[in-house]
Design an enzyme around this catalytic site. Structure first.
Site, PDB file in Angstrom:
ATOM      1  N   LYS A 202       0.852  -1.178   0.000  1.00  0.00           N
ATOM      2  CA  LYS A 202       0.000   0.000   0.000  1.00  0.00           C
ATOM      3  C   LYS A 202       0.899   1.243   0.000  1.00  0.00           C
ATOM      4  O   LYS A 202       1.377   1.687   1.037  1.00  0.00           O
ATOM      5  CB  LYS A 202      -0.901   0.039   1.231  1.00  0.00           C
ATOM      6  CG  LYS A 202      -1.854   1.246   1.228  1.00  0.00           C
ATOM      7  CD  LYS A 202      -2.130   1.748   2.606  1.00  0.00           C
ATOM      8  CE  LYS A 202      -2.771   3.123   2.595  1.00  0.00           C
ATOM      9  NZ  LYS A 202      -1.989   4.165   1.912  1.00  0.00           N
ATOM     10  N   GLU A 275      10.022   1.701  10.607  1.00  0.00           N
ATOM     11  CA  GLU A 275      10.856   2.900  10.671  1.00  0.00           C
ATOM     12  C   GLU A 275       9.930   4.081  10.870  1.00  0.00           C
ATOM     13  O   GLU A 275       9.084   4.373  10.031  1.00  0.00           O
ATOM     14  CB  GLU A 275      11.702   3.104   9.414  1.00  0.00           C
ATOM     15  CG  GLU A 275      12.643   4.300   9.591  1.00  0.00           C
ATOM     16  CD  GLU A 275      13.532   4.571   8.401  1.00  0.00           C
ATOM     17  OE1 GLU A 275      13.422   5.669   7.834  1.00  0.00           O
ATOM     18  OE2 GLU A 275      14.331   3.684   8.041  1.00  0.00           O
ATOM     19  N   CYS A 309      13.016  11.140   7.187  1.00  0.00           N
ATOM     20  CA  CYS A 309      13.023  10.628   8.561  1.00  0.00           C
ATOM     21  C   CYS A 309      14.354  10.901   9.254  1.00  0.00           C
ATOM     22  O   CYS A 309      14.388  11.100  10.468  1.00  0.00           O
ATOM     23  CB  CYS A 309      12.748   9.126   8.563  1.00  0.00           C
ATOM     24  SG  CYS A 309      11.131   8.672   7.927  1.00  0.00           S
ATOM     25  N   GLU A 407       8.520  16.327  16.255  1.00  0.00           N
ATOM     26  CA  GLU A 407       9.076  16.238  14.913  1.00  0.00           C
ATOM     27  C   GLU A 407       8.328  17.201  13.998  1.00  0.00           C
ATOM     28  O   GLU A 407       7.101  17.165  13.905  1.00  0.00           O
ATOM     29  CB  GLU A 407       8.948  14.812  14.376  1.00  0.00           C
ATOM     30  CG  GLU A 407       9.562  14.628  13.000  1.00  0.00           C
ATOM     31  CD  GLU A 407       9.419  13.210  12.476  1.00  0.00           C
ATOM     32  OE1 GLU A 407      10.317  12.758  11.741  1.00  0.00           O
ATOM     33  OE2 GLU A 407       8.411  12.563  12.801  1.00  0.00           O
TER      34      GLU A 407
END
Length: 538
Positions: A202, A275, A309, A407
C-alpha cells in the site's frame, strides 16, 4: 499569532531558480496513457486521486481498494508466491540485477515522477535512484550467500548433523509513505522478493505513480506480475486490511501509526519492522571544519525540504565556534535556490501538501511568538507554489515550544549551544526518538567515539545522513520511538525469512543404548560435555 503561511514575501528571501528553456512540465510527465499503463492490474473498485505539490492540481485518478479488494490481492499473491519461492535464489537475484540496469538506463522517467509527486528537487530525487540501485546490486549479488543453507555443530559432533535453512515468510505486507516513494517502496520490496516472498503493497496515494512505475520496471526485469500486488486507498481503511492478511509487515511512517501497526501484527503473532519518526541531532564540535560543517548542515537539514526521517532538526554547536558557524550556515541557508523545475540546479523544493505546511507554520509561528529568533526563512512562499516554505533557522528555542521536542518534518532547524561534549551527548539523547545523528570534527577517532555514545540507529561523522543511508551493506533503522528492526544489510533480507533447523541424528540415538541404564547414560553424557569444553568444541 502571526500567520507566515498567508504572508506574501515583501522583502528579498530565498531566490527562485527558473526552469530552463525546454524543461518538461507536469502534463508532459503524467499522461493519460502512462496512468493507464501503470494502473493495469491494480486492485480497486473505487476511485481516488493523487496531486502534485508544485501546483496542488490533480495528477491522476487511481483505483481505490476496499478491504475485500485487499483480501483478493493477498489471495493472488499467495498463489504466485508458491511458484516464486520454488525459483532458485540465483534466478531471483538475477531479476534484481536486471532491474538495477533498467533503473539506471531509464532514470529520467522516474526522476520526473518523483519530482512531480513529492515536490522535491531533482538532485534529492536522484538520491532515491542511488539508494535503490545500491540495494538492488547488493541483494542481487549477496542474496544467494545470505540465504544459503548453513551447517552448525550438532548436539553430539559427527553424530548430529545440523543445517539451518531460510524459508520465505510468504506474503509481505508493505506500507510505504509519500516522502521517498521509490526508496521506501521498491527499495524495501527488493530483499523480500530475493528471499522468495510475494508482496502486497500500500503506497501513499499521493505518490503511487512512482511505486507503480517501479513495479512495472521490476516485472519487465523478470518478476512475476502477480507476485507484487498494489492496493491504494485511505490509510485507516486499507492499512489495517493489509496487516490483517500479511505474514510479515514492513511499515514506514509516523510513530503513532507504527504503534497501531505493531499492536495489530502482535495480535496475529506475525513479525513487523517499523521505521518511524525522529528528532535528529547534529553536533558541531569545537575543532570542526566550519565551512564543511555549514555546507553539510545545509544538506542534513533541508534535503527534500526536511521531509526525511533522518533529517536533522536540532543543531548543537560548541559555544566557542557558534557565532562563526552560524554566520556561515545562515548565509548559505538564505542563498538556497527554490524551484519547481524538473531539472537539476535547485537546492530545495516544495513541501508535500497542506498538512505538512500547516505543521511547519504552527511550529515556527509559535516559537517566534514565544521568543525564538528567526535567523533565516520563517515564511511561506506562495509566489513559487502553494506549499513552499523557506528553509528556516531558529535560535533561542526552549522546551515549552512545540518545535523543541515534536518532529516538524519540514525545512526547520533549531540551534542550541553547548560548552562540553558530555553536555552535548546528554542533550542529543534527551528524546524518546533515536533514528539518526551527526557529529562534525576534524578528529575522526574522536568523532567515532562520540558517535558510539549517541542513542541513534545511525550516526554519521562529518556527514548528515547520506553516509549511513547509502551504505546498504550495513543495517539502517531506529531505537526507541523511532522504530523496530532494520532495513539494508543482512538483517534487511533475513527479516523476511523464517529460520528452520533440520537436525539429523546418525549411528546412535540421544538416549540410553547398548544396554546402558539411565544413570550410565547420564554419566557418559556428563563426561562428554566436559570433554567437549576442554576440546573447545562449540
Amino acid at each position: 499569532m502571526t500567520n507566515s503561511q498567508d504572508t506574501p514575501p515583501s522583502t528579498p528571501g530565498n531566490p527562485v531558480l527558473p526552469a530552463p528553456a525546454g524543461t518538461r512540465t507536469v502534463a508532459d510527465v503524467v499522461t493519460p496513457e502512462l496512468v493507464v499503463q501503470l494502473t493495469r492490474g491494480v486492485t480497486g473498485t473505487g476511485r481516488t486521486a493523487g496531486h502534485t505539490p508544485f501546483t496542488g492540481e490533480r495528477l491522476a485518478e487511481l483505483p481505490e481498494a476496499t478491504p475485500e479488494d485487499v483480501a483478493g490481492a493477498f489471495a493472488r499473491a499467495r498463489e504466485a508466491q508458491r511458484a516464486w519461492a520454488c525459483t532458485p535464489v540465483r534466478q531471483r537475484a538475477a531479476v534484481l540485477l536486471r532491474f538495477h540496469d533498467l533503473l539506471l538506463a531509464r532514470q529520467d522517467e522516474v526522476l520526473d515522477l518523483i519530482q512531480v509527486e513529492t515536490g522535491k528537487t531533482r538532485l534529492h530525487a536522484h538520491e532515491e535512484v542511488q539508494e535503490v540501485s545500491l540495494t538492488a546490486r547488493y541483494y542481487g549479488r549477496r542474496a544467494p550467500a545470505l540465504l544459503r543453507p548453513r551447517s552448525h555443530t550438532g548436539a553430539v559432533p559427527v553424530l548430529t548433523k545440523v543445517t539451518e535453512l531460510r524459508r520465505p515468510k510468504g506474503v509481505v505486507g508493505l506500507i510505504a509513505p509519500w516522502n521517498y516513494p521509490l526508496s521506501l517502496s521498491v527499495g524495501d520490496a527488493l530483499p523480500a522478493f530475493a528471499a522468495g516472498n510475494a508482496v502486497v503493497m500500500k503506497p501513499d496515494t499521493e505518490t503511487a505513480l512512482t511505486a507503480l512505475w517501479a513495479r512495472d520496471l521490476l516485472v519487465e526485469a523478470g518478476l512475476p506480475a502477480e507476485a507484487w500486488q498494489v492496493v491504494l486507498g485511505e490509510g485507516p481503511v486499507v492499512g489495517p486490511a493489509v496487516v490483517e492478511h500479511a505474514d510479515y509487515v514492513a511499515f514506514t511512517g509516523s510513530t503513532r501509526t507504527g504503534r497501531d501497526v505493531a499492536q495489530r501484527a502482535a495480535a496475529r503473532l506475525v513479525g513487523c519492522s517499523l521505521e518511524l519518526g525522529g528528532k535528529n541531532a547534529m553536533l558541531v564540535l569545537a575543532d570542526a571544519d566550519l565551512d564543511k560543517a555549514a555546507q553539510g548542515a545545509l544538506r542534513a537539514c533541508f534535503s527534500s525540504a526536511g521531509q526525511l526521517c533522518e533529517s536533522i532538526e536540532r543543531l548543537y554547536v560548541h559555544t566557542s565556534v557558534a557565532e562563526a558557524f552560524l554566520a556561515r550556515f545562515v548565509a548559505r541557508t538564505k542563498a538556497m535556490r527554490l524551484s519547481t523545475a524538473l531539472a537539476y540546479g535547485a537546492e530545495m523544493g516544495s513541501l508535500a501538501g497542506q498538512r505538512q505546511l500547516d505543521a511547519v507554520v504552527r511550529h515556527v509561528d509559535e516559537a517566534r511568538d514565544k521568543g525564538a529568533k528567526v535567523l533565516a526563512g520563517g515564511r511561506a512562499r506562495p509566489d513559487i507554489g502553494p506549499y513552499f516554505y523557506e528553509p528556516t533557522v531558529l535560535d533561542g528555542v526552549e522546551a515549552p515550544m512545540a518545535v523543541c521536542a515534536e518532529e516538524t518534518f519540514g525545512p526547520v532547524v533549531s540551534v542550541y549551544r553547548f560548552t562540553d561534549e558530555d553536555e552535548a551527548v546528554d542533550r542529543a539523547n534527551a528524546t524518546p526518538y533515536g533514528l539518526n545523528a551527526s557529529v562534525w570534527t576534524r578528529d575522526g577517532r574522536r568523532g567515532r567515539a562520540l558517535a558510539a555514545r549517541l542513542r541513534a540507529g545511525t550516526v554519521n561523522v562529518n556527514e548528515g545522513y547520506a553516509a549511513a543511508y547509502g551504505s546498504v551493506q550495513a543495517p539502517l533503522g531506529g531505537m526507541g520511538d523511532s522504530g523496530l528492526g532494520r532495513r539494508h544489510g543482512t538483517e534487511g533480507i533475513l527479516k523476511y525469512t523464517e529460520a528452520q533447523t533440520v537436525a539429523q541424528q546418525r549411528l546412535l540415538p540421544l538416549a540410553p543404548s547398548f544396554g546402558m541404564d539411565d544413570a550410565q547414560y547420564a554419566r557418559l553424557m556428563s563426561v562428554s560435555l566436559r570433554a567437549m569444553k576442554t576440546l573447545r568444541l562449540r
